[in-house]
Structure formats: structure tokens, C-alpha cells
Design an enzyme around this catalytic site. Sequence first.
Site, PDB file in Angstrom:
ATOM      1  N   GLU A  37       0.874  -1.170   0.000  1.00 38.32           N
ATOM      2  CA  GLU A  37       0.000   0.000   0.000  1.00 38.32           C
ATOM      3  C   GLU A  37       0.917   1.227   0.000  1.00 38.32           C
ATOM      4  O   GLU A  37       1.829   1.310   0.822  1.00 38.32           O
ATOM      5  CB  GLU A  37      -0.890   0.012   1.252  1.00 38.32           C
ATOM      6  CG  GLU A  37      -1.820   1.199   1.191  1.00 38.32           C
ATOM      7  CD  GLU A  37      -2.800   1.324   2.350  1.00 38.32           C
ATOM      8  OE1 GLU A  37      -2.836   0.441   3.228  1.00 38.32           O
ATOM      9  OE2 GLU A  37      -3.517   2.343   2.350  1.00 38.32           O
ATOM     10  N   ARG A 278       5.473 -12.726   9.728  1.00 37.94           N
ATOM     11  CA  ARG A 278       6.144 -11.490   9.357  1.00 37.94           C
ATOM     12  C   ARG A 278       7.491 -11.408  10.057  1.00 37.94           C
ATOM     13  O   ARG A 278       7.750 -12.103  11.033  1.00 37.94           O
ATOM     14  CB  ARG A 278       5.280 -10.275   9.656  1.00 37.94           C
ATOM     15  CG  ARG A 278       4.916 -10.047  11.094  1.00 37.94           C
ATOM     16  CD  ARG A 278       3.765  -9.049  11.220  1.00 37.94           C
ATOM     17  NE  ARG A 278       4.065  -7.744  10.695  1.00 37.94           N
ATOM     18  CZ  ARG A 278       3.358  -7.139   9.738  1.00 37.94           C
ATOM     19  NH1 ARG A 278       2.313  -7.719   9.216  1.00 37.94           N
ATOM     20  NH2 ARG A 278       3.681  -5.935   9.331  1.00 37.94           N
ATOM     21  N   LYS A 288       4.275   0.824  10.233  1.00 40.71           N
ATOM     22  CA  LYS A 288       4.349   2.017   9.389  1.00 40.71           C
ATOM     23  C   LYS A 288       3.837   3.238  10.129  1.00 40.71           C
ATOM     24  O   LYS A 288       4.344   4.336   9.932  1.00 40.71           O
ATOM     25  CB  LYS A 288       3.516   1.816   8.122  1.00 40.71           C
ATOM     26  CG  LYS A 288       4.311   1.251   6.968  1.00 40.71           C
ATOM     27  CD  LYS A 288       3.555   1.444   5.677  1.00 40.71           C
ATOM     28  CE  LYS A 288       3.340   0.121   4.996  1.00 40.71           C
ATOM     29  NZ  LYS A 288       2.407   0.144   3.893  1.00 40.71           N
TER      30      LYS A 288
HETATM   31  P1  ATP Z   1      -0.217  -1.466   6.613  1.00 41.53           P
HETATM   32  O1  ATP Z   1      -0.563  -1.475   8.034  1.00 41.53           O
HETATM   33  O2  ATP Z   1      -0.021  -0.118   6.061  1.00 41.53           O
HETATM   34  O3  ATP Z   1      -1.053  -2.370   5.746  1.00 41.53           O
HETATM   35  P2  ATP Z   1       1.887  -3.331   5.984  1.00 41.53           P
HETATM   36  O4  ATP Z   1       3.191  -3.412   6.701  1.00 41.53           O
HETATM   37  O5  ATP Z   1       1.010  -4.505   5.943  1.00 41.53           O
HETATM   38  O6  ATP Z   1       1.233  -2.084   6.622  1.00 41.53           O
HETATM   39  P3  ATP Z   1       1.726  -3.258   3.106  1.00 41.53           P
HETATM   40  O7  ATP Z   1       2.171  -2.189   2.199  1.00 41.53           O
HETATM   41  O8  ATP Z   1       0.301  -3.607   3.108  1.00 41.53           O
HETATM   42  O9  ATP Z   1       2.186  -2.822   4.541  1.00 41.53           O
HETATM   43  O10 ATP Z   1       2.621  -4.543   2.892  1.00 41.53           O
HETATM   44  C1  ATP Z   1       2.910  -5.079   1.635  1.00 41.53           C
HETATM   45  C2  ATP Z   1       3.248  -6.519   1.794  1.00 41.53           C
HETATM   46  O11 ATP Z   1       4.373  -6.685   2.641  1.00 41.53           O
HETATM   47  C3  ATP Z   1       2.113  -7.312   2.396  1.00 41.53           C
HETATM   48  O12 ATP Z   1       1.946  -8.507   1.678  1.00 41.53           O
HETATM   49  C4  ATP Z   1       2.577  -7.573   3.798  1.00 41.53           C
HETATM   50  O13 ATP Z   1       2.058  -8.775   4.282  1.00 41.53           O
HETATM   51  C5  ATP Z   1       4.097  -7.619   3.655  1.00 41.53           C
HETATM   52  N1  ATP Z   1       4.736  -7.232   4.898  1.00 41.53           N
HETATM   53  C6  ATP Z   1       4.531  -6.114   5.609  1.00 41.53           C
HETATM   54  N2  ATP Z   1       5.259  -6.107   6.734  1.00 41.53           N
HETATM   55  C7  ATP Z   1       5.961  -7.264   6.749  1.00 41.53           C
HETATM   56  C8  ATP Z   1       6.897  -7.858   7.656  1.00 41.53           C
HETATM   57  N3  ATP Z   1       7.257  -7.247   8.782  1.00 41.53           N
HETATM   58  N4  ATP Z   1       7.406  -9.061   7.344  1.00 41.53           N
HETATM   59  C9  ATP Z   1       7.063  -9.673   6.196  1.00 41.53           C
HETATM   60  N5  ATP Z   1       6.187  -9.178   5.303  1.00 41.53           N
HETATM   61  C10 ATP Z   1       5.635  -7.985   5.567  1.00 41.53           C
END
Ligand code: ATP
Length: 574
Positions: A37, A278, A288
Site C-alpha cells: 500500500e 512477518r 508504518k
Molecule cells: P499497513 O498497516 O499499512 O497495511 P503493511 O506493513 O502490511 O502495513 P503493506 O504495504 O500492506 O504494509 O505490505 C505489503 C506486503 O508486505 C504485504 O503482503 C505484507 O504482508 C508484507 N509485509 C509487511 N510487513 C511485513 C513484515 N514485517 N514481514 C514480512 N512481510 C511484511
Amino acid sequence: MKAIESPAPSNFIRHIIEQDLQSGKHNGRVQTRFPPEPNGFLHIGHAKSICLNFGTAENNNGRCNLRFDDTNPEKESQEFINSIKADIEWLGFHWSGEIRYASSYFDALYEFALQLIRSGKAYVCSLSPEQAREYRGTLTSPGTDSPYRNRSVDENLDLFMRMRAGEFADGEHSLRAKIDMASPNINMRDPVIYRIRHVEHHQTGNKWPIYPMYDYAHCISDAMECITHSLCTLEFEDHRPLYDWILQNLDKVSLHAASDSRDGADAYVLPRQIEFARLNINYTVMSKRKLKELVTNGYVHGWDDPRMPTLSGLRRRGYTPASIRNFCERVGISRSEGVVDVGMLEHSIREDLDTRAPRAMCVLRPLKVTLVNYPQEGVEVLDLACHPKDESMGRRQLPFGRELYIDASDFEEVPPPQYKRLSLGTEVRLRGAYVIRCDEVIKDAAGVPVELLCSYDPATLGVNPQGRKVQGVIHWVPAAQAIDVEVRIYDRLFNRENPDDKSIGDYKECLNPESLVVLTGCKAEPSLANAAPEASFQFEREGYFCADRFDSAPGKMVFNRTVTLKDSWAKISS
Ligand code: ATP
Ligand code: MG
């Protein structure tokens, strides 16, 4: 790059994919996607997901799409889109075809919503957000049907089209999937799939006053892109039933017709969501929201501040793509949550830079040394290897003369026991040069040494004659030719292992006040005068450093400390 050359370790996702390839489930296709996102910069946790999604595609002759999951325009921006693209490219991955946007599917998503309404699977609900929360029930008690749940198809169509036409205010109505208000899974209690938001979107402008919810848009976007394996983090596990419900309740033919079938996806098979744990790392935060707060409130100097766990911060700190990819590979993929020691990340960059970074000398806290027995105008040029083990990295020339600088911390007037550096009356070797002895200390009014009068032994250039053993070796630079540089000593941003630990109070309570120390007036050897932005060096005895990619320029060099030579925190905490 190492991460690619070595065979990737096995994990449960590889296993599933192997099985699917064997059974011919997707006609031998592997299609993944990375769906950020655009509401912030990518962090090291995202790198894990990037390596998994792009790596899985690469390892299986498949493809990986980059799709911006842009269903929440208030928090998103083009700046974030640009940074995300740059970070993925920097890591060395290539997305398949054009960049995708969930927002480019808004028309299709709207049509699918009409379809759900027509088949009685969705309805317009007019409960206020507060009422909707009450009706939803709790983890232990079932929800209650909305009084609007049984609106007729015609009424729902009429209201939804008018929502789309912008007739209603934010929050006045929503479109909900009609599933089961008594489901033990709260995500299945008639989740909202469209909401009214009169906000401009960075891609679609003012075209839409309604926006689809993530859970609704994501699965349909996956299906439209013929994704085979939709890899996401564990918090989406409870959303999987909804992911499947939406796809199963849409008409297969129209879903297929809307899909991107250029990739040879003829037999239509729905994508499968698979969750993995994660990445969490100690001594940092990864949310974030918190990273944004650190930036917005000036706790750091921007998203790419070298103390941030963002990819652009790590890059500016001096981390290389190879070090991050190797780290992600080592961390591995599993379904159990854990916290990875930041020492492992630091190990990855040390390992990479040990082989690749040329050596150089830089004196961080200069103390003048005059060699009283060295010829007044004498200069000689020493020839030093750029790397102790790799001759292919070449050699560098370093002038040597009567006046030098050493580091103030390498001198003690009265040496403590076992002291191997310079003290009054003792000898030390200058790296790559002579053995010197300190004969006299000149101090300022406060008693601080400002100059050392030393003598050098001309017979000791690169050798220890007469079986004399000089234990200490210190680094130095020639006073006349050294360049003035700024050095930014970065350390961990937080001084507690788990800044998110609620017992500390707010996570900002444990910000490390010494996470950045700026040293000006450092003296570096002249070969560093033209170091390219982002070039990495090992400053002998001090650590790995890189030329700051934005602030460093010829005549005004700025070096960032990437990492110390050894893990200094391990000693402190043990
Ligand atoms: P938000 O709360 O803004 O959704 P988010 O960290 O999930 O935060 P995204 O941009 O939606 O951010 O994440 C993109 C992809 O990265 C998603 O598939 C998410 O699952 C993965 N991702 C995010 N944080 C992690 C992490 N700490 N470890 C592994 N994968 C992650
Ligand atoms: Mg997310």
C-alpha cells in the site's frame, strides 16, 4: 548475487508450489505479486516479502507483479509509489510487465459489486459506523443482523448506484457482503466491501466517491491478474475465508473474462492465499504508523534517515542489496512468529563489506603528532594495499611526513594495564609505516594533550628489526595532505530490545539519545577525496563507512558509519 547463486532453502511454501506444479493445478504457471500500500516507505520486513514473492517467481520460471494496493487514498501518495519502485529496483528485482494498481480495477470491482447485489450476496446498509460496531458483536458473542439486511435487490442497486454517483455523504451508507452475522470469525459478519469517501485519489482523481475495502479488492485483483499463490503475512489468516468467499460467489465466467489471461492461464483456477510469519527485528519498530510518526515529528531526519529500518534508510546507511537479500534468506520462511536479532542483519552487511570494501584510514578525533627526528621538508609516499586479501582491488598511495594525526583515543599518558596503544615513553606501529615512540606531551591550559612529540625509527618501515616486538598498531593520516571530512556515527535507534513493550510506556521513551553523533573536523587519507556517493570503505579499526549518497561531495565529504567492525552490543547485553 550470493542470494541467487546458492540454492534457496526449502520451506513450506516451496513445498506447496512443488506439489501444485506436479499436479498441474495452474498449468505449470507460478504467478505471485508484491502488493504494497503506498502509504509509507518500504522497510526491512517488506524486503522479506519481496524476496519471497519475487524469489518464488524467479526460482520457478514464474512472474511476480508489482501491484499498488491503493484503496485508501487519504493516506497514500505518489511520493510513496516512487520510493517503493526505487527500493524494489535497488534490491535487484524486476516486476513482470507494467506496474499494476488496484485502482485501475475500480470499474471492474464496481461491476462485481453490482453482480453480488443482483445475486442477493450484498446489500446497502445504512447503520452509522457506531451502530455497525454494536451490531457486529464481539469475539465471544455473535453479531446481530442489520435492519437493512433484507432490502430488495432493486433498492440495493438503486442505493449503490446513487452512492457511486456521489449523492450521499461519507459514512451515510456502506455496501456489505451478506454472509453470516453469527459467524465465529468476525471478518465474516457481513463485512463492509464499499464505503463512501469523498476524497481525491492519487491515480483516479475525483472519479470515485466510493472506495472498495482491502479485503474485497485484494482477492479480485489477485484473480484478475491470474495470481496462482497469494503470499501474505499471518494476520490475514482470519481473512482467508472472506478471500475465498468473495471469489467463490462471483460468476466464474465474468471473473475469467475480466482477468489478465495473456499469461496462458486458460483453465480458470482461483488463487490460493498462503500466510507466513512477518519479520520482526529487535531494537527497532516496524509499524508504518510508528515509522511515520518518527518522521513527521522530527525524531529522525526523514524516511531515509540511516537509523530507520526502511530500505532507503538502510541503503543510505551503507547496506547493500546483497546483504539484505542474504539476510532475508537466512531468516527463512515459516509460520511461527519470532523476533530476529538485529545482530544478524549487521552480520550480513559486515560479511558482504569485509570482502568488498576497500580499506582506508580516517582519524575521527585528531591528535597531532610531530616526528621530531623526521626531515623538516621530507615527504615519502607509501604504497598500501586497498584490501589485505584481495590484490585485485589494487593499491593506494599515502604520503608520510613529519606531521601526522592519530586518534586522541589511541594515546594515554599513563597507560592502563595491557594497553597496546601509544603512551609516554612507549612504542607503537603506525599502520603500513614506521614504529614511533612518544617522548613528550604538549597540553593545553586544561591539561588536555594537544600534540605529541615523537621519534620514529627509520629501520622499521614494514619490519620489526632486531627481534623487537611492537604489539600495538594504530591508524594515522599525514597532516599536510589529509582531507577534512564529516563523519556521522550512527547507532541503534532504540536502546531497548523491544520498543513496543507496553511496560516501557510509549515506544519513543526508549529512543537512543546517542543514535547519531556527528563528528566534524575528522581527518581522512587523501585517497578518500573523490569517493563516489554510496561507496563503502572499511576505516581501519573504526568500522565500515559509506559516502553519504546525498550530502557528500568532493571538497565536502560526509561518511556514514554503516556498522562497527564487531558486534559491540553483544558485549554490553551479555
Ligand atoms: P499497513 O498497516 O499499512 O497495511 P503493511 O506493513 O502490511 O502495513 P503493506 O504495504 O500492506 O504494509 O505490505 C505489503 C506486503 O508486505 C504485504 O503482503 C505484507 O504482508 C508484507 N509485509 C509487511 N510487513 C511485513 C513484515 N514485517 N514481514 C514480512 N512481510 C511484511
Ligand atoms: Mg498491509
